[in-house]
Scaffold this active site. Structure first.
Site, PDB file in Angstrom:
ATOM      1  N   ASP A 208       0.808  -1.226   0.000  1.00  0.00           N
ATOM      2  CA  ASP A 208       0.000   0.000   0.000  1.00  0.00           C
ATOM      3  C   ASP A 208       0.844   1.282   0.000  1.00  0.00           C
ATOM      4  O   ASP A 208       0.299   2.381  -0.046  1.00  0.00           O
ATOM      5  CB  ASP A 208      -0.973   0.008   1.187  1.00  0.00           C
ATOM      6  CG  ASP A 208      -0.282  -0.270   2.510  1.00  0.00           C
ATOM      7  OD1 ASP A 208       0.901  -0.667   2.497  1.00  0.00           O
ATOM      8  OD2 ASP A 208      -0.924  -0.090   3.556  1.00  0.00           O
ATOM      9  N   GLU A 295      11.407  -3.632  12.597  1.00  0.00           N
ATOM     10  CA  GLU A 295      12.546  -3.032  11.877  1.00  0.00           C
ATOM     11  C   GLU A 295      13.801  -3.116  12.728  1.00  0.00           C
ATOM     12  O   GLU A 295      14.878  -3.508  12.240  1.00  0.00           O
ATOM     13  CB  GLU A 295      12.250  -1.554  11.537  1.00  0.00           C
ATOM     14  CG  GLU A 295      11.070  -1.343  10.591  1.00  0.00           C
ATOM     15  CD  GLU A 295       9.704  -1.302  11.271  1.00  0.00           C
ATOM     16  OE1 GLU A 295       9.630  -1.604  12.499  1.00  0.00           O
ATOM     17  OE2 GLU A 295       8.709  -0.968  10.606  1.00  0.00           O
TER      18      GLU A 295
HETATM   19  N1  UDP Z   1      -0.284  -8.036   5.131  1.00  0.00           N
HETATM   20  C1  UDP Z   1      -0.381  -9.406   4.981  1.00  0.00           C
HETATM   21  N2  UDP Z   1      -1.334 -10.083   5.720  1.00  0.00           N
HETATM   22  C2  UDP Z   1      -2.189  -9.448   6.575  1.00  0.00           C
HETATM   23  C3  UDP Z   1      -2.067  -8.038   6.724  1.00  0.00           C
HETATM   24  C4  UDP Z   1      -1.086  -7.373   6.005  1.00  0.00           C
HETATM   25  O1  UDP Z   1       0.339 -10.003   4.204  1.00  0.00           O
HETATM   26  O2  UDP Z   1      -3.016 -10.119   7.208  1.00  0.00           O
HETATM   27  C5  UDP Z   1       0.720  -7.312   4.318  1.00  0.00           C
HETATM   28  C6  UDP Z   1       0.171  -6.066   3.617  1.00  0.00           C
HETATM   29  O3  UDP Z   1      -0.350  -6.411   2.350  1.00  0.00           O
HETATM   30  C7  UDP Z   1       1.381  -5.167   3.543  1.00  0.00           C
HETATM   31  C8  UDP Z   1       2.213  -5.572   4.763  1.00  0.00           C
HETATM   32  O4  UDP Z   1       1.728  -6.845   5.187  1.00  0.00           O
HETATM   33  O5  UDP Z   1       2.132  -5.382   2.372  1.00  0.00           O
HETATM   34  C9  UDP Z   1       2.065  -4.574   5.919  1.00  0.00           C
HETATM   35  O6  UDP Z   1       0.697  -4.467   6.284  1.00  0.00           O
HETATM   36  P1  UDP Z   1      -0.037  -3.059   6.420  1.00  0.00           P
HETATM   37  O7  UDP Z   1       0.223  -2.265   5.212  1.00  0.00           O
HETATM   38  O8  UDP Z   1      -1.446  -3.306   6.809  1.00  0.00           O
HETATM   39  O9  UDP Z   1       0.744  -2.466   7.657  1.00  0.00           O
HETATM   40  P2  UDP Z   1       0.964  -0.952   8.096  1.00  0.00           P
HETATM   41  O10 UDP Z   1       0.443  -0.051   7.023  1.00  0.00           O
HETATM   42  O11 UDP Z   1       0.207  -0.842   9.350  1.00  0.00           O
HETATM   43  O12 UDP Z   1       2.415  -0.819   8.260  1.00  0.00           O
HETATM   44 MN    MN Z   2       0.744  -0.236   4.995  1.00  0.00          MN
END
Ligand code: UDP
Ligand code: MN
Length: 349
Positions: A208, A295
């Site tokens: 995203d 991280e």
């Molecule tokens: N993601 C995943 N499984 C899940 C939730 C998230 O593979 O159940 C992936 C999501 O597609 C993204 C990454 O893990 O590429 C990080 O998730 P997210 O963007 O929701 O995290 P944030 O924006 O909170 O860092």
């Molecule tokens: Mn994200």
């Protein structure tokens, strides 16, 4: 002549005059109607002709516009090359090493939109290898097709998050780590398939986020671990390492959210040299760390803070944004599904 016969005579005279007048006038009226009809036909013909001319002009103008746009972009490109603005971009050749992007992804209504945006950014980057890891028991047809259609070099993997670590539909994001299983699967693939003689850099591209292609020039400078600012994260417009201009060293970080983390940076804010990952084969992401420490956990296994390499003009430029996509409201779709008439029957969205 009697008075009454005089009257009759007078009325006869008047009516014959009137009929003469009517007869004469009806010719005039007829003539006017005729003239009007002829004029209308001529006018109509003119309009038709004008429409044809207009259509032709539109076609000519359209072609002109396309030629103009093409010429403009060629000139712009030439100007950039001649003035050296594109120097960095041109450095991305076969000798630059490969940029490996690791993207965890999971099924949801916006998945194809996210991956389309990301893939079309990555298509601008030469020597790029996309490792897409689906949070699913098996690879899905949607991702398989998207990758096959993309012209990118890629590896598609599947690694499902264990049930007890998976976020519930209504859980807040911070409750459980996301992407751990998937990023580790990608690291395993890298260690199983690449050799220390391979040149490259590895970074974590959540599906995203939003990337400027300028970031990729920076990545190719990475030796061990490169860091840069990330927009719209940690409650700030920009979360960034504080870079000392004189020494080009990282002095600290401006983070406000959990600033005591050993490496208070976002997943989108660093890249790791391929060799460092291959030399440290036991460095993994972990479920056993506090929220927000993923991280730090991986970086601590690879490097110390003073070894970080600040990029993006001593961390003064933002080339990546931690954007997040709002889940779409699909209440009307739910109603259609109940009636067995979903809007996307036979259509991949
Ligand atoms: N993601 C995943 N499984 C899940 C939730 C998230 O593979 O159940 C992936 C999501 O597609 C993204 C990454 O893990 O590429 C990080 O998730 P997210 O963007 O929701 O995290 P944030 O924006 O909170 O860092
Ligand atoms: Mn994200």
């Amino acid at each position: 002549m009697t008075y009454s016969s005089m009257l009759i005579h007078e009325s006869h005279r008047k009516s014959s005059m009137w009929s003469k007048f009517r007869c004469k006038n009806s010719w005039i009226v007829l003539f006017l109607i005729n003239a009007f009809v002829i004029q209308s036909i001529l006018y109509y013909k003119e309009i038709c002709k004008w429409d044809e001319i207009k259509q032709e002009i539109d076609i000519i103008m359209g072609n002109e516009r396309i030629t103009h746009t093409l010429a403009h972009s060629v000139l712009k490109r030439l100007h950039r090359i001649i003035t050296g603005v594109d120097k960095d971009k041109l450095n991305l050749d076969e000798n630059s090493g490969v940029i490996y992007a690791i993207t965890p992804t999971f099924v949801r209504p916006v998945q194809k939109a996210e991956l389309t945006r990301l893939s079309q950014t990555f298509m601008h980057i030469p020597n790029f290898h996309w490792i897409v890891v689906e949070d699913a028991p098996l690879e899905t047809p949607l991702v398989t097709k998207l990758l096959a259609d993309s012209d990118l070099t890629y590896t598609q993997l599947a690694a499902q998050t264990p049930k007890n670590y998976k976020l519930g539909r209504t859980d807040p994001n911070w409750k459980k780590p996301r992407g751990v299983e998937q990023r580790n699967a990608a690291l395993r693939w890298i260690r199983d398939n690449l050799k220390t003689s391979d040149k490259g850099v590895v970074f974590f591209a959540d599906d995203d986020n939003t990337y400027s292609i300028k970031l990729f020039n920076e990545m190719l400078k990475v030796k061990k671990v490169g860091v840069w600012p990330v927009g719209l994260v940690g409650g700030l417009m920009v979360e960034k390492p504080i870079c000392d201009n004189a020494t080009n060293k990282v002095l600290g970080f401006n983070s406000v959210w959990k600033p005591d983390r050993p490496f208070p940076v976002d997943m989108a804010g660093f890249a790791i040299g391929l060799n460092l990952l291959l030399e440290n084969r036991d460095a993994w992401f972990s479920y056993e760390v506090q929220g927000g420490y993923q991280e730090s956990a991986i970086l601590q296994q690879l490097i110390t803070k003073d070894q970080l390499e600040p990029l993006a003009d001593c961390c003064t430029k933002v080339y990546v944004w931690h954007t997040r996509t709002e889940p779409p409201l699909l209440n009307a779709e739910q109603m259609l599904i109940k009636k067995g008439k979903r809007s996307n029957a036979g259509i991949e969205v």
